[in-house]
Design a protein around this motif. Sequence first.
Motif, PDB file in Angstrom:
ATOM      1  N   HIS A 199       0.571  -1.388  -0.071  1.00  0.00           N
ATOM      2  CA  HIS A 199      -0.068  -0.413  -0.017  1.00  0.00           C
ATOM      3  C   HIS A 199       0.908   1.577   0.314  1.00  0.00           C
ATOM      4  O   HIS A 199       0.572   2.266  -0.206  1.00  0.00           O
ATOM      5  CB  HIS A 199      -0.793  -0.365   1.396  1.00  0.00           C
ATOM      6  N   TYR A 202       2.001   1.990  -3.568  1.00  0.00           N
ATOM      7  CA  TYR A 202       1.252   2.429  -4.620  1.00  0.00           C
ATOM      8  C   TYR A 202       1.016   3.849  -3.571  1.00  0.00           C
ATOM      9  O   TYR A 202       0.425   4.935  -4.903  1.00  0.00           O
ATOM     10  CB  TYR A 202      -0.585   1.377  -4.352  1.00  0.00           C
ATOM     11  N   ASN A 203       0.284   4.628  -2.667  1.00  0.00           N
ATOM     12  CA  ASN A 203       0.400   5.436  -1.926  1.00  0.00           C
ATOM     13  C   ASN A 203       1.403   6.520  -2.805  1.00  0.00           C
ATOM     14  O   ASN A 203       1.290   7.282  -3.043  1.00  0.00           O
ATOM     15  CB  ASN A 203       0.170   5.220  -0.535  1.00  0.00           C
TER      16      ASN A 203
ATOM     17  N   PRO B 234      -3.512  -3.285  -3.039  1.00  0.00           N
ATOM     18  CA  PRO B 234      -3.711  -2.379  -3.648  1.00  0.00           C
ATOM     19  C   PRO B 234      -4.427  -2.404  -4.608  1.00  0.00           C
ATOM     20  O   PRO B 234      -5.601  -2.552  -5.037  1.00  0.00           O
ATOM     21  CB  PRO B 234      -2.505  -1.080  -3.766  1.00  0.00           C
ATOM     22  N   ASP B 237      -7.625  -3.926  -3.671  1.00  0.00           N
ATOM     23  CA  ASP B 237      -8.630  -2.787  -3.521  1.00  0.00           C
ATOM     24  C   ASP B 237      -9.201  -2.586  -5.136  1.00  0.00           C
ATOM     25  O   ASP B 237     -10.402  -2.273  -4.983  1.00  0.00           O
ATOM     26  CB  ASP B 237      -7.628  -1.952  -2.812  1.00  0.00           C
TER      27      ASP B 237
END
Lengths: 1004, 1004
Positions: A199, A202-203, B234, B237
């Motif tokens: 994450h 990705y973020n 992710p 998601d």
Amino acid sequence: MTALTFQEIIMRLDAFWAAQGCLVMQPYDTEVGAGTAAPSTFLRVLGPEPWSVAYPQSSRRPADGRYAENPNRFQHYFQYQVILKPGPADPPGLYLQSLAALGVSDRDHDIRFVEDNWESPSLGSWGLGWEVWLDGLEITQFTYFQQSGGFDLNPPAVEITYGLERIAMYLQDVQAMTQIRWNDRITYGDIYRQPEIEHCTYNFELADIQTLHILFDLYEGEARRTLDADMVGPGLDLVLKCSHVFNLLDARGAVGVTQRAAYLGRMRGLSRKAATAYVAQRERLGFPLLNSAPPAAVSTVAPLDASVSDTSLDPARRADLLVEVGVEELPADDVTTAISQLRERAPAVLADAGLAFDDILVQATPRRIVLSVANVGVRDTVRDETVKGPPATAAFDKEGKPTRAAEGFARTHGLSVDQLTVQESAGRSYVMACKRVESRPVLDLLGECIARLVHGLRFGRSMYWETPEVTFSRPIRWLLALWGSEHVPATVSGVSSGTITRMPRGAEPRDIAVASAAAYPGIMDDIGVVLSVDERRRRILDESRALAEAAGGRLDDDHDLLEEVVNLVEWPTPLLGSFDLAALAAPPEALVTVMKKHQRYFPLYSGDGTLLPKFVAVANGRRERHDLIVHGNEEVLRARFADALFFYRQDLQKPLADFVPALAQLTFLERLGSLQDKTARLEALAPAVADVLGLDADPALLIRAARLSKADLATGLVRELTELQGAMGRAYATAAGEDPAVASAIAEHYLPRFAGDALPATTTGTALSVTDRLDTLVAAFAAGLEPTGSSDPYGLRRSALGLLLILVEHGSTVSLTQLIDLAAALVPIPLTDERHAALTTFLVQRLRIWLVEQGRMKEVVEAVLAIQGDQPGLVAATAAKLETALSSADFQRLMAGVKRADRIAPRDGALPLDSAVLTDPADRALLDAYEAAAARVAALRPDDVDGLVAATLPLADPIDRFFTDVLVMADDPALRASRLGLLQRIRDLPRRSFEVAQVPLPRA
Amino acid sequence: MTALTFQEIIMRLDAFWAAQGCLVMQPYDTEVGAGTAAPSTFLRVLGPEPWSVAYPQSSRRPADGRYAENPNRFQHYFQYQVILKPGPADPPGLYLQSLAALGVSDRDHDIRFVEDNWESPSLGSWGLGWEVWLDGLEITQFTYFQQSGGFDLNPPAVEITYGLERIAMYLQDVQAMTQIRWNDRITYGDIYRQPEIEHCTYNFELADIQTLHILFDLYEGEARRTLDADMVGPGLDLVLKCSHVFNLLDARGAVGVTQRAAYLGRMRGLSRKAATAYVAQRERLGFPLLNSAPPAAVSTVAPLDASVSDTSLDPARRADLLVEVGVEELPADDVTTAISQLRERAPAVLADAGLAFDDILVQATPRRIVLSVANVGVRDTVRDETVKGPPATAAFDKEGKPTRAAEGFARTHGLSVDQLTVQESAGRSYVMACKRVESRPVLDLLGECIARLVHGLRFGRSMYWETPEVTFSRPIRWLLALWGSEHVPATVSGVSSGTITRMPRGAEPRDIAVASAAAYPGIMDDIGVVLSVDERRRRILDESRALAEAAGGRLDDDHDLLEEVVNLVEWPTPLLGSFDLAALAAPPEALVTVMKKHQRYFPLYSGDGTLLPKFVAVANGRRERHDLIVHGNEEVLRARFADALFFYRQDLQKPLADFVPALAQLTFLERLGSLQDKTARLEALAPAVADVLGLDADPALLIRAARLSKADLATGLVRELTELQGAMGRAYATAAGEDPAVASAIAEHYLPRFAGDALPATTTGTALSVTDRLDTLVAAFAAGLEPTGSSDPYGLRRSALGLLLILVEHGSTVSLTQLIDLAAALVPIPLTDERHAALTTFLVQRLRIWLVEQGRMKEVVEAVLAIQGDQPGLVAATAAKLETALSSADFQRLMAGVKRADRIAPRDGALPLDSAVLTDPADRALLDAYEAAAARVAALRPDDVDGLVAATLPLADPIDRFFTDVLVMADDPALRASRLGLLQRIRDLPRRSFEVAQVPLPRA
């Protein structure tokens, strides 16, 4: 293994809060940054309906991600959220019981309620309350919710947000979130470590910025349409989606500081819309949950019977008054505020009530405000009281007979008309009623005084906890009031007085009876409360210094921190802690910021001023074992330093200059490009600004400093600890081998941050600071973003003040217009004449306010501004000197003459000055004096008021003589014109420095 | 109030599954349709690592919303999800324990495991298992997960998904979700009713379709990029976001039936990508959780020692064999399958093993497959066995001496070469080894037979539950094997045999020892198991009919339903239930569909065939009180009917025609427009089709029927119960006052749905059915969407067959080419010649397959198709008649002659027939016979094979004579040409009906 597993912690909390009558709900199933955003909190706290709920909430804060490398920070984590509406009798006590259910007792640990006021700018929600510290570790956010979606809450709600991972790490004594045992076989890391890394990737790296921008706009549009249709639930979901997308944009570094304000405003508008629709909807539905609350808990503070003692009217009967206002933990500032206000007001309030007394002692801790008054009693059992009635002319007719007004007035006061007297008051005659009054019982008087004193306290920020009408810094929970050994009946903020005090938190029994005012100090000592601020300060200093010395170091002198810590404890217990040497690899500014600002620790320094890996933490209260508490505090610091080091090391991977391109992702101001664009403007503008300011700065270094000035805003550490902006820029510039002048200027260009702050020390820093502010102001005004009312989202007032303070400090003669024109040539939006004028007016207004705050006379300020408004660098000195000059009678006389000249001489059109026609001696004398003065004045700087005074004082006599001897408005037109022409010129002599017409003079 | 509250149910389940070693986790924090989609299930079931977890999951299924008007259907609800990987020894038993923890006992309730195979087309996940019924109420989905993201699971996982609201309603005995008590003061409705209404409004009315399309594309792009970077968490998601957006589009009615397939395909591709990345990642990480499983539960079925009896070799010793294969609940079809396969195979398997036996009885219930064999023993203690060796030519050389091959063969069988014999086999000589073999112990033989029989069972769909190598319809959990009173050691699918049987679910003790085969039937009766399918059927019929009669009604005859119900129970207990008369306001088709398909109830009808508000439900097992069970079943039906009525009433708000515009939102086929576009084509095409088919349909009514034919697909009830398409169209058309012919045609145009189904009864319905199919086929082929391999996503094979069946039934002479050209003129994509040809080939192929399935000889089919392929309406009759004709010797003789003519006469170029040169009597006779036949044949329809036979049989003799008497290839060219010309014409006589060359004739 007896410590609870992570899943058991949640189950215990579920069970605990279910037993308190809370709904136990499930987490909300869309991404939120906190449990507050879920409808079970955000909406349900609105309106009059009771609502008590508990739920764990998965929370996602993309920018908080650390690729699972930080021991206690993940972008995805769990909160446990509790809402109690209305709040119970003792919310913090209930909370401590819940900790006990988890096996954490405040008998062994330093559990503290440290002021922390919470706000969600995107939700339009805020509240006052505390971080709860467990041995220095923030484990809970405890808030009295005041507003949600922009609406006042009535009743307010108590919000308790547990940091589950922190608590689990503490209970299980593990050093990293990944090591938390979720159950007896699987760890938190087994479940979440790998997803966390992904994450973060990705973020921070993958999420497509353009896509995110589109998503935000789409969701915003959907949210607006949906809320327009009054569909609250789906509407709020869409707002939450906006919020999550915004958080992703932020993590991607795609939101500038000022763009952020615009985004937050958009989200706040939507949140407000949702809240409005919800409240209206619940009202339409008839507030169906109004009767769903569990039976209210019985208040534990039972009011005592008010039994007035027989002897309380005896003036000889004196006794000590002891009032203790028991509160939930006050913010440190408010402790100080309460003490000073009570000290100031108590004597007058007591005296006004007709009480006699000796010494007054006001003391306070975070939990109690104590007023001790020695030998209190009624001053007199009886006293004469005079009441003013109607004017004598209205009270008696022409024949001197009393009118009905007089009769009515006399009747009101139980007197006959005969008994009225007539007395002068402010130059007129009134009838007066003089009567003898018996004193009321001393306990009644004391009760009223207590209420007046407590209700009269004013705090920077007050809250309400039951109804919006009753406010205080924090909730008042008990009131102890004794007159000698007698209970003083009183009620403040809905709390009735008793004869009970409370132990420090966690001690048993909670309540202790206090037999008399005299017994109180001893009890405080017994239960471990130091009432005296000075004594607490002394103990902290003495013990901390001793600890420091023993550890081979010394404290620095940080007055603000000390004063805060003094008022964070009831019984200070300084403890020495240490941290790993490795942390010293991080810049000391960062470490010190973490220690002081975040943890309220005192850092230790060696003799030569270098930071030692040691600190002093001040715990609250007395306990058997301190090692547990020290261990806890050290663990907290270890984790916090790890966070800072993580960023610091990452930032050092590349030179500071390489962060400049990332500024392209940070919007400066709407429609005004990125911080990279701003940087380019600063590079172009700074040399010109230095030039017009006459600053001797090396242009190459100045341009380099301008280029790097904002680069640290793109670094990880500054994004994390924004207080370090500038300081880290300097550190990173130094690390990258930049010139020291460049490094200093980067740090200095943020100065001054407020009135009274240090100014840039170097010319490069000075030029850069002015340039930065100038660009910001001109750009913002060009784009129509100036402050309105109390709203100043871009901090333009602060920018303006800083700019002005530098010009003032340097006594610069520079013209504002010139500066503005320089900057306007570079900003991407044209600065129209109207905007140019607005900016000038704005700057002059800031200057005006600052000067008045500095104590300058308003009229003097206006007189100087009228002339020197475009040269703010001169105004302060001019005004100060003018004010001084005006204190001399001579100058006053001169000015009176000049003002008289001004009143006669026309403002428009310069009249001729023909010396040939000025033949009267008074004419000649004045002309001569004028010409002498004019020659001297011509050489003066506008701010040289002393020179002006010296040059013009010789005019005083000739002016007076002139007005006495000649008729200005002579019949001969030529003569009249020249006399007026002369007066015009005299009037204009000081107008290089100030406006004569506005100079104040003493009344005749 | 003793029933658990909603929050207590969750807490109890948390505690129960925590005690079983499950991780208790929190719901996933993004919108999902089910707990399966959360990474804790979707990903964690992949790979070899153990994983046991329990969590509640908020689930959102936008299309399921009913504005809170349906008592037990909300678009937002909660599942409780449990994953057990690997599965424990007795998953259903463990599940029943969890229900007991909630206070639900199967001692009092009819708890059933009813086949329900679960599939998520968007996730590429599926499993086999059951719905668990509690008194008819589906409360849980219980699945042996077989694939996730397209990957086989190894080990497989058990997935248990509780419907929390259903369980709560049952426990609390409330009639609506809104009435569920969440805690003791707040109801589910207090919390969720208003948001539900709003979410429905958003999902069905407000959500912007264009925005949703954009969101899907954006999220899909992000998902792909993110998964390409191996960021599984992710990435998943983002896939889930696609899925939720798709669900919203679906709720908005913006996804056509065929467009749906494309969307699902896109999501499945992404899911597969996520699963692939996850598996690779876990492998890279070294499968870190491999050792995290709790100690395996001890298997409760301990294998017994294999003790071979001394007497088992005595041929005189016979005993009854009893084998009971204990399984988790089999699907009803598989009960039937198992019985028939065992009946067929058991005699041979036992005989092959050298066993003697008398009667074989095979019986089964959902929980046990029972083989009873009377008097089993070894056939002989010794027997002679002959083994075929090498050919004699290889075994002996020319001198007759044994070769090394012979020696080796003899040695292998323990014989000398002398002992080999030579015997004939299939026309050749082989050496044979004859040897005397002693029988193996009977228990060994029986054990092997049991394994062979059980492993030989084949089911439509098998599953695995431990390792992928061991499959069966449902898990085998015990094996009882007795020979008389002796235990037969055997192992099937990893389960060792014992002497224990199990009681029906829920009874205590679970296990019962069976002393002997003879004791078994009595035990079954005692514990309430009817082994005989016939007996169960008889009981159901007798008791149900008695109940129906007593209630003044009768059952309809539904063979399929009865056969299913018979195999859903071990002990049938028919119970009479009733429902509210108000439900009869809904169309009976809908009510009957709900009762039969969803609940497996038998509806009751009055004497005149109208539906009564009564039903018979067949419970499983014997219980004290039936009123509880009846009450439960009635409640279920009430809720289901409420759902149907909700839609029905909503649909009736406007006439059917008003739904036509909504068809614009339903895509028909990719690039082929909406169903509204298709409707417009049908209106234009139908009259032309009716015309060429010669159907006497009123064009105005036909056009009206075409216009309305698809409208019901936009109605709520059909969207909910797609089985009702057509039926509801008819009902709504009737309600809207449409002509009865129109209403009928709407229903009929879906006929026939399969081979053997009814055909449209009216001409309007017939024309519309053909038109609809024709348009679908032409459009699909024009767009290149024809079926490939086993994939036929648009059901084109079924469409084609229906079209052909109608043409066949009507004996239509219409030309396929003509039909296709008519349709092709209207479809939006041009049908190229190549596509036209492909469609024709496709249709002919469907016809060919159907004809062969009907039992037609392949050659006959080919012979007819070769001529009549373009007139499919004639082919079936032609082929049938041809096959009949070919059974006559005369016709065979004629055909032999004609085929001879065909072999000689050239195919290309018609030769002259000059009667003047045909002077030989054989020539003349044949010519005369030909001319007579030709005159009669000319008047025949191509399918008039009987006429053709009658007309041409007179040619048989002349042809034979001709070939005997004349030399066709005469030297005289004119004569030769005319003779060949005559043969050409004779050959061509039948070629209006079939291809002579392909007509099969018996071998000479």
